[in-house]
Write a protein that holds these residues in place. Sequence first.
Motif, PDB file in Angstrom:
ATOM      1  N   VAL A 384      42.354  51.080  52.526  1.00  0.00           N
ATOM      2  CA  VAL A 384      42.017  50.058  53.522  1.00  0.00           C
ATOM      3  C   VAL A 384      40.887  49.162  53.014  1.00  0.00           C
ATOM      4  N   LYS A 385      39.930  49.761  52.314  1.00  0.00           N
ATOM      5  CA  LYS A 385      38.739  49.022  51.884  1.00  0.00           C
ATOM      6  C   LYS A 385      38.938  48.255  50.578  1.00  0.00           C
ATOM      7  N   LEU A 386      40.062  48.469  49.914  1.00  0.00           N
ATOM      8  CA  LEU A 386      40.254  47.951  48.565  1.00  0.00           C
ATOM      9  C   LEU A 386      40.166  46.424  48.503  1.00  0.00           C
ATOM     10  N   VAL A 387      40.880  45.733  49.397  1.00  0.00           N
ATOM     11  CA  VAL A 387      40.904  44.270  49.349  1.00  0.00           C
ATOM     12  C   VAL A 387      39.515  43.703  49.595  1.00  0.00           C
ATOM     13  N   GLU A 388      38.814  44.239  50.594  1.00  0.00           N
ATOM     14  CA  GLU A 388      37.483  43.722  50.915  1.00  0.00           C
ATOM     15  C   GLU A 388      36.503  43.953  49.761  1.00  0.00           C
ATOM     16  N   ARG A 389      36.564  45.134  49.171  1.00  0.00           N
ATOM     17  CA  ARG A 389      35.637  45.423  48.080  1.00  0.00           C
ATOM     18  C   ARG A 389      35.921  44.529  46.867  1.00  0.00           C
ATOM     19  N   ASN A 390      37.195  44.375  46.518  1.00  0.00           N
ATOM     20  CA  ASN A 390      37.555  43.501  45.395  1.00  0.00           C
ATOM     21  C   ASN A 390      37.146  42.055  45.668  1.00  0.00           C
ATOM     22  N   LEU A 391      37.301  41.622  46.915  1.00  0.00           N
ATOM     23  CA  LEU A 391      36.909  40.265  47.296  1.00  0.00           C
ATOM     24  C   LEU A 391      35.440  40.023  46.976  1.00  0.00           C
ATOM     25  N   TRP A 392      34.558  40.905  47.452  1.00  0.00           N
ATOM     26  CA  TRP A 392      33.127  40.694  47.248  1.00  0.00           C
ATOM     27  C   TRP A 392      32.722  40.927  45.802  1.00  0.00           C
ATOM     28  N   THR A 393      33.434  41.766  45.098  1.00  0.00           N
ATOM     29  CA  THR A 393      33.163  41.933  43.670  1.00  0.00           C
ATOM     30  C   THR A 393      33.489  40.641  42.917  1.00  0.00           C
ATOM     31  N   ASN A 394      34.622  40.007  43.280  1.00  0.00           N
ATOM     32  CA  ASN A 394      34.990  38.726  42.656  1.00  0.00           C
ATOM     33  C   ASN A 394      33.967  37.644  42.960  1.00  0.00           C
ATOM     34  N   ILE A 395      33.504  37.612  44.210  1.00  0.00           N
ATOM     35  CA  ILE A 395      32.515  36.610  44.609  1.00  0.00           C
ATOM     36  C   ILE A 395      31.199  36.835  43.870  1.00  0.00           C
ATOM     37  N   LYS A 396      30.809  38.090  43.746  1.00  0.00           N
ATOM     38  CA  LYS A 396      29.581  38.411  43.013  1.00  0.00           C
ATOM     39  C   LYS A 396      29.690  37.958  41.553  1.00  0.00           C
ATOM     40  N   ASN A 397      30.840  38.220  40.928  1.00  0.00           N
ATOM     41  CA  ASN A 397      31.020  37.841  39.529  1.00  0.00           C
ATOM     42  C   ASN A 397      30.921  36.333  39.338  1.00  0.00           C
ATOM     43  N   LYS A 398      31.531  35.569  40.263  1.00  0.00           N
ATOM     44  CA  LYS A 398      31.468  34.115  40.146  1.00  0.00           C
ATOM     45  C   LYS A 398      30.041  33.601  40.348  1.00  0.00           C
TER      46      LYS A 398
END
Length: 852
Positions: A384-398
């Motif tokens: 359930v948490k996978l999409v949200e965590r990946n989203l913020w990880t991508n935002i952090k990287n950018k």
Amino acid sequence: MAVTEIDQKTEKLKKTYTNDEAYESALKYFNGDELAARVWVNKYALKDSDGVIYEENPDEMHHRLAREVARIEKKYPNPLSEEELYELFKDFKYIVPQGGPMAGIGNVFQIASLSNCFVIGNEGNSDSYGGIMKIDQEQVQLMKRRGGVGHDLSHIRPKGSPVKNSALTSTGIVPFMERYSNSTREVAQDGRRGALMLSVSVKHPDSESFIDAKLEQGKITGANVSVKIDDDFMRSVVDGVPYQQQYPIDSNNPSHVNEIDATKLWKKVVHNAWKSAEPGILFWDTIIRESVPDSYADQGYKTVSTNPCGEIPLCPYDSCRLIAVNLYSYVENPFTDKAKFNFDLFKKHVGYAQRIMDDIIDLELEKIEGIIKKIDQDPEGEEVKLVERNLWTNIKNKAEEGRRTGVGITAEGDMLAALNLRYGTANATDFSIEVHKSLALAAYRSSVDMAKDRGAFPIFDYAKEEKNPFINRLLKADPKLGEDMKTYGRRNIALLTIAPTGTTSLMTQTSSGIEPVFMPVYKRRRKVNPNDPETRVDFVDEVGDSWEEYTVFHHKFVTWMEANNHSTTKVYSQEELDKLVAASPYYKATSNDVDWLNKVRMQGGVQKWVDHSISVTINLPADVSEELVGELYIEAWKSGCKGVTVYRDGSRAGVLIADTKKEEEEVKSLFSKKRPSVLEADVVRFQNNKEKWIAFVGLMDGRPYEIFTGLADDEDGILLPKSVQKGLIIKNRDKEGVTRYDFQFENKRGYKTTIEGLSHKFDKEYWNYAKLISGVLRHGMEIADAINLVSGLQLDNESINTWKNGVERALKKYIPDGTKANKGKCENCGSDSLTYQEGCLICQDCGSSKCG
């Protein structure tokens, strides 16, 4: 940030204030400006998640901002001190963090991003249903953290295309517009709904359907829409030649090709914008050609859409934070013959603003780490948490990789007036362009200097930017900047924008953004007690309320009056007020006075010194022709604008309310039908005084037909899984022959469950009122009128008043944006110019809002 640091900071913040205490202190701070005080308390005062206030006035907020930015400054060479930063923030005079940064910096109580805006998107198999749903989930996750979101729909295959599933053919773009719009409306934080921008390329075969989608009453009310128009299309319009649409839009071997009459589609764009203020226009080739980040498109920085107001074009998963520099504060001796703009101080402060913006990126990275930690600690399963965590990880990287910033301005209109320049004239436009050129050079110089001390953004490559028109413009104006950039790099991938500054300008008490002053003098009304001996009653309205009418002066117009020896305490007649305005630099320089073509040319000239984009609206009177709107768009394209929005007075409401007798008759006949035994129904959940409430809204052809409302978790109330959002209301009879209404829903496994007797589950008094409201809905009363009826009920019981508020909130979901609030009065200024926008009442005169 370490736990001990948070504990220490929380200890310092133990002193709290009531809403009234904070308001009274802010009112004193703003010298009696009620609107500014109220907005500050509601939007920017430090609060915890329960709404407890920890700041008494904006001065305490400015100390908070200075303290936190100074903490980051200490990480780097030659840090600015907390005292120096405070002087820049103090009194909103020079540098003003906007929105998320102003409210969120130093807030240890709430886990939220500091970014004002985001763009999301998919790479690879983004046209799959899973990819489309992934974007939907990411959009909601960002909005719950109070971010505005944009994404593009050009990747979705056109209607009728073959698909490899049971549907056989694609539904096209429009159904997904509705999905994303509905998701936006479902997300609300403290009465503030999410903000969404949907865009599509004019090259896409479904672009005409996209352009028409918002014309249908009640559809796509949760999103702004803009069309990405390329140079080939514009040349086809100007030259009157055909234009080729295709899918995929960037493919050299498209699966779908369609030659169209560009002029015909162009006229539709213009007509819809003239009629409804949408779609907005994005001149996409100009955006991409000028975009510095697109020099790194092969590394994930290809721009795909913009944020909801259009001022920040972004690549997927990038975000931006905003700061405004108050231009008025650099005018010395304003409104006199000695008035002068202090360019030296301005450029120095722009350098500081860019530096503060870079510090805010570090503060944002701390916030994102907190968000990811919170996600990891949540009890939901990893899937359930996978999409949200990946989203913020991508935002952090950018954010780490590009370190994008958004330095902008406010008070352009007041700055020009203070220099005795009339907004829209050639001299004023030339001066504005010079100011923005100076801003761009100073900000880029600051970013290069930071690269020397702090390091360049990780993927900086001078060779990749060599052909970028914006970079070449800067380096031609300042060759030494180019030499240093080649040697040290640059700290930030892109730096500048001009955003709307609605509430920011309330704090600075100036005109907003790049816009001219709305009105230098206007009338407001205040409801009064006619029995108060010190009250003056100017008129009594149709419902018997007494009102006092008073004149309001724009803050800087008062400064002009003082500088020119005009009394600010005298009561002026309308004729005297007209003469005052005519003698001022604000004459013929307001939103509705400025020559429209000149404003477009000014925007184009300024745009050459802004690496992102500009949020600006061309305000037009109600009687302008569609042809003029088309001319403005073409001039904007030729002038180098990246986007343009026009607003014809009254157009937003005009399209969304039935405007022909035939349409009115169709609505009335719709509700004269006998109630079917089964109705589709929405489930609307909300809180009243921290109690959980629920409403079942029966729908006929998408419009409310009946409503049942009551407590959700009471022993005798409705217990319904949170995942249930829709179902059926079924009219039945019980064993005694008494009519009852059952609610049936389907669970995730496809099993149907029925809750029997909504009428028996809710309090009898709620039920009786529900029958009353349902009756007026069934007989054709407009939803806004039904809400007015409910709000006007004189009810003594506190519980019933809570019910009444719940009905209003539930029904507001179905009011088309732009619908006028009949007989409604603004609580702030007394104006009757209230319209509904996304379920909130917005005053068109003073800008205040009230959400259900």
